[in-house]
Design an enzyme around this catalytic site. Sequence first.
Site, mmCIF file in Angstrom:
data_model
loop_
_atom_site.group_PDB
_atom_site.id
_atom_site.type_symbol
_atom_site.label_atom_id
_atom_site.label_comp_id
_atom_site.label_asym_id
_atom_site.label_seq_id
_atom_site.Cartn_x
_atom_site.Cartn_y
_atom_site.Cartn_z
ATOM 1 N N ARG A 79 5.425 -17.251 -0.757
ATOM 2 C CA ARG A 79 3.953 -17.391 -0.773
ATOM 3 C C ARG A 79 3.488 -17.901 -2.139
ATOM 4 O O ARG A 79 2.535 -18.663 -2.227
ATOM 5 C CB ARG A 79 3.316 -16.061 -0.396
ATOM 6 C CG ARG A 79 3.565 -15.795 1.087
ATOM 7 C CD ARG A 79 3.074 -14.485 1.562
ATOM 8 N NE ARG A 79 1.657 -14.284 1.341
ATOM 9 C CZ ARG A 79 1.147 -13.062 1.240
ATOM 10 N NH1 ARG A 79 1.942 -12.001 1.289
ATOM 11 N NH2 ARG A 79 -0.141 -12.896 1.058
ATOM 12 N N GLN A 112 -10.057 -10.139 0.209
ATOM 13 C CA GLN A 112 -8.805 -9.523 0.638
ATOM 14 C C GLN A 112 -7.640 -10.434 0.238
ATOM 15 O O GLN A 112 -6.484 -10.034 0.317
ATOM 16 C CB GLN A 112 -8.773 -9.347 2.152
ATOM 17 C CG GLN A 112 -9.864 -8.458 2.725
ATOM 18 C CD GLN A 112 -9.867 -8.518 4.240
ATOM 19 O OE1 GLN A 112 -9.149 -7.769 4.919
ATOM 20 N NE2 GLN A 112 -10.656 -9.413 4.796
ATOM 21 N N HIS A 130 -7.127 -6.401 -2.707
ATOM 22 C CA HIS A 130 -5.716 -6.297 -2.300
ATOM 23 C C HIS A 130 -4.775 -6.831 -3.373
ATOM 24 O O HIS A 130 -3.601 -7.060 -3.091
ATOM 25 C CB HIS A 130 -5.480 -7.035 -0.984
ATOM 26 C CG HIS A 130 -6.114 -6.352 0.197
ATOM 27 N ND1 HIS A 130 -6.317 -6.986 1.395
ATOM 28 C CD2 HIS A 130 -6.589 -5.097 0.361
ATOM 29 C CE1 HIS A 130 -6.900 -6.143 2.259
ATOM 30 N NE2 HIS A 130 -7.070 -4.995 1.646
ATOM 31 N N CYS A 138 5.193 -3.642 -13.327
ATOM 32 C CA CYS A 138 6.505 -3.021 -13.504
ATOM 33 C C CYS A 138 6.559 -1.685 -12.762
ATOM 34 O O CYS A 138 5.666 -0.840 -12.915
ATOM 35 C CB CYS A 138 6.767 -2.798 -15.003
ATOM 36 S SG CYS A 138 8.349 -1.977 -15.277
ATOM 37 N N THR A 199 -12.080 -13.609 8.170
ATOM 38 C CA THR A 199 -11.237 -12.419 8.309
ATOM 39 C C THR A 199 -11.258 -11.953 9.761
ATOM 40 O O THR A 199 -12.273 -12.010 10.441
ATOM 41 C CB THR A 199 -11.676 -11.263 7.378
ATOM 42 O OG1 THR A 199 -10.761 -10.175 7.518
ATOM 43 C CG2 THR A 199 -13.083 -10.778 7.686
ATOM 44 N N ALA A 242 -14.669 -22.831 7.967
ATOM 45 C CA ALA A 242 -15.491 -22.417 6.819
ATOM 46 C C ALA A 242 -15.630 -23.531 5.779
ATOM 47 O O ALA A 242 -16.654 -23.635 5.100
ATOM 48 C CB ALA A 242 -14.867 -21.178 6.177
HETATM 49 C C1 BV8 Z 1 -4.376 2.283 3.284
HETATM 50 C C2 BV8 Z 1 -1.855 -7.708 0.300
HETATM 51 C C3 BV8 Z 1 -4.152 4.603 2.946
HETATM 52 C C4 BV8 Z 1 -0.394 -7.866 0.571
HETATM 53 C C5 BV8 Z 1 -2.789 -6.800 2.378
HETATM 54 C C6 BV8 Z 1 -0.945 2.391 10.918
HETATM 55 C C7 BV8 Z 1 0.106 2.511 10.024
HETATM 56 C C8 BV8 Z 1 -0.055 2.296 8.661
HETATM 57 C C9 BV8 Z 1 -1.301 1.976 8.151
HETATM 58 C C10 BV8 Z 1 -2.313 1.844 9.066
HETATM 59 C C11 BV8 Z 1 -2.171 2.059 10.429
HETATM 60 N N1 BV8 Z 1 -3.378 1.854 11.010
HETATM 61 C C12 BV8 Z 1 -4.275 1.531 10.089
HETATM 62 C C13 BV8 Z 1 -3.647 1.546 8.892
HETATM 63 C C14 BV8 Z 1 -4.243 1.242 7.634
HETATM 64 C C15 BV8 Z 1 -3.750 -0.143 7.217
HETATM 65 C C16 BV8 Z 1 -4.280 -1.152 8.201
HETATM 66 O O1 BV8 Z 1 -5.456 -1.437 8.201
HETATM 67 N N2 BV8 Z 1 -3.379 -1.685 9.061
HETATM 68 C C17 BV8 Z 1 -3.798 -2.682 10.043
HETATM 69 C C18 BV8 Z 1 -2.665 -3.678 10.279
HETATM 70 C C19 BV8 Z 1 -4.181 -1.961 11.321
HETATM 71 N N3 BV8 Z 1 -4.312 -0.336 5.913
HETATM 72 C C20 BV8 Z 1 -3.594 0.000 4.833
HETATM 73 O O2 BV8 Z 1 -2.455 0.393 4.886
HETATM 74 C C21 BV8 Z 1 -4.358 -0.093 3.530
HETATM 75 N N4 BV8 Z 1 -4.097 1.096 2.773
HETATM 76 O O3 BV8 Z 1 -4.934 2.471 4.341
HETATM 77 O O4 BV8 Z 1 -3.955 3.286 2.457
HETATM 78 C C22 BV8 Z 1 -4.044 5.458 1.753
HETATM 79 C C23 BV8 Z 1 -5.204 5.976 1.199
HETATM 80 C C24 BV8 Z 1 -5.098 6.821 0.117
HETATM 81 C C25 BV8 Z 1 -3.840 7.125 -0.414
HETATM 82 C C26 BV8 Z 1 -2.677 6.573 0.148
HETATM 83 C C27 BV8 Z 1 -2.771 5.724 1.235
HETATM 84 C C28 BV8 Z 1 -3.862 -1.265 2.702
HETATM 85 C C29 BV8 Z 1 -4.215 -2.559 3.388
HETATM 86 C C30 BV8 Z 1 -3.906 -3.729 2.447
HETATM 87 C C31 BV8 Z 1 -2.640 -4.421 2.913
HETATM 88 N N5 BV8 Z 1 -2.423 -5.603 2.067
HETATM 89 N N6 BV8 Z 1 -2.598 -7.850 1.565
HETATM 90 C C32 BV8 Z 1 -0.073 -9.283 0.944
HETATM 91 O O5 BV8 Z 1 -0.980 -10.134 1.046
HETATM 92 O O6 BV8 Z 1 1.132 -9.540 1.119
HETATM 93 S S1 BV8 Z 1 -3.571 -7.032 3.850
HETATM 94 C C33 BV8 Z 1 -3.519 -8.625 4.338
HETATM 95 O O7 BV8 Z 1 -4.260 -8.664 5.566
HETATM 96 C C34 BV8 Z 1 -4.209 -9.634 3.462
HETATM 97 O O8 BV8 Z 1 -4.853 -9.081 2.323
HETATM 98 C C35 BV8 Z 1 -5.247 -10.214 4.417
HETATM 99 O O9 BV8 Z 1 -6.356 -10.672 3.762
HETATM 100 C C36 BV8 Z 1 -5.559 -9.029 5.205
HETATM 101 C C37 BV8 Z 1 -6.375 -9.150 6.429
HETATM 102 O O10 BV8 Z 1 -6.045 -10.320 7.090
HETATM 103 P P1 BV8 Z 1 -7.180 -11.451 7.133
HETATM 104 O O11 BV8 Z 1 -7.535 -11.824 5.739
HETATM 105 O O12 BV8 Z 1 -8.288 -10.994 8.004
HETATM 106 O O13 BV8 Z 1 -6.384 -12.632 7.745
HETATM 107 P P2 BV8 Z 1 -6.030 -12.812 9.296
HETATM 108 O O14 BV8 Z 1 -4.912 -13.776 9.373
HETATM 109 O O15 BV8 Z 1 -5.893 -11.478 9.950
HETATM 110 O O16 BV8 Z 1 -7.345 -13.476 9.894
HETATM 111 C C38 BV8 Z 1 -7.706 -14.781 9.497
HETATM 112 C C39 BV8 Z 1 -9.074 -15.020 10.077
HETATM 113 O O17 BV8 Z 1 -9.520 -16.288 9.606
HETATM 114 C C40 BV8 Z 1 -9.080 -15.087 11.600
HETATM 115 O O18 BV8 Z 1 -10.200 -14.370 12.077
HETATM 116 C C41 BV8 Z 1 -9.241 -16.584 11.892
HETATM 117 O O19 BV8 Z 1 -10.013 -16.817 13.074
HETATM 118 C C42 BV8 Z 1 -10.016 -17.040 10.690
HETATM 119 N N7 BV8 Z 1 -9.820 -18.450 10.323
HETATM 120 C C43 BV8 Z 1 -8.676 -19.171 10.382
HETATM 121 N N8 BV8 Z 1 -8.929 -20.430 9.926
HETATM 122 C C44 BV8 Z 1 -10.228 -20.472 9.559
HETATM 123 C C45 BV8 Z 1 -10.805 -19.218 9.811
HETATM 124 N N9 BV8 Z 1 -12.112 -18.944 9.564
HETATM 125 C C46 BV8 Z 1 -12.860 -19.939 9.056
HETATM 126 N N10 BV8 Z 1 -12.387 -21.168 8.792
HETATM 127 C C47 BV8 Z 1 -11.079 -21.479 9.028
HETATM 128 N N11 BV8 Z 1 -10.622 -22.713 8.782
HETATM 129 ZN ZN ZN Z 2 8.367 -2.060 -17.590
#
Ligand code: BV8
Ligand code: ZN
Length: 257
Positions: A79, A112, A130, A138, A199, A242
Amino acid sequence: MHHPVDSGELEAGIRAAVESLRGATTVAVLTGAGISAESGLATFRGAGGLWEGQRVEDVATPFAFRRDPALVWRFYHQRRAALRAARPNPGHYALARLERHFGAPRFTLITQNVDGLHQVAGSERVLEIHGSLRRTRCTRCGQVREQGTEPLPELPHCPACGGLLRPDVVWFHEPLPERVWAEAESATTRCSVFLVVGTSAVVYPAAGLIETARLAGAVVIESNLVPSAAGHLVDIGLYGPAGQVLPRLVTEVWGPA
Ligand code: BV8
Ligand code: ZN
């Protein structure tokens, strides 16, 4: 495949969105991977949420990193390499222009995305809830370093303490950076217009900001190809790429750049 953009609907949506922005006291914006799609960066749901046949939610986790750091780093090396060729698109520039018009206290950009393209496009204040692909952290001494997008060793180690470095991003099951998240929530509860761009509104707690904005009485505008999972919370839907919609919106409000 883009949702057939019904230009009549879009035109009406843009007119309504222009009115809302013209009357806005404070604006908050939440962006996701979709705003960087036209810069050539893959979205998460785009490839069916898969990387090398694995679900991103299974690779971007602390467990996966403990189990196989080389595999997880391979995901991030790829990436970061894609970032080297990526440039901001007109959607990023339109949001940077929006910030200049409203000024810092009245405008907050929450992303995000971990690609840093908002900053390259000139956005000054970006809440990276994020984290960022352009930084490492580290795992031993915690030191955070700006690394740009230069290639890193397969398993990079800390020059200060020798510890294994990780990408400075928030993995699934990890908490979001406290101060950045608190600022994002505060800006969302204070805004009169909340603009959600590119998103799927699937990942929490980020997606929860949309409900927070609505409960705070903001007008919610969504720019996406299709209604997201938060579609039911949206007052004005602008469905089209967008990179075309946002510049139209900003030009309608403040004239050509
Ligand atoms: C937390 C960084 C708790 C890394 C990212 C079950 C098990 C485990 C966890 C969970 C679970 N259920 C829920 C959870 C919580 C989990 C979660 O939400 N899971 C989801 C999958 C259900 N969340 C977490 O784990 C978060 N932490 O809850 O911690 C906690 C609290 C206290 C103490 C300890 C623990 C952490 C979430 C962060 C994860 N990291 N990114 C990396 O990038 O490698 S998330 C990752 O997904 C990216 O940041 C990304 O931005 C994000 C969301 O995706 P989108 O940005 O929306 O992208 P996506 O592809 O989905 O959609 C694109 C959109 O664009 C579409 O709608 C499309 O139509 C549109 N599009 C496309 N082209 C265009 C367009 N629009 C306009 N114009 C275009 N041209
Ligand atoms: Zn170090």
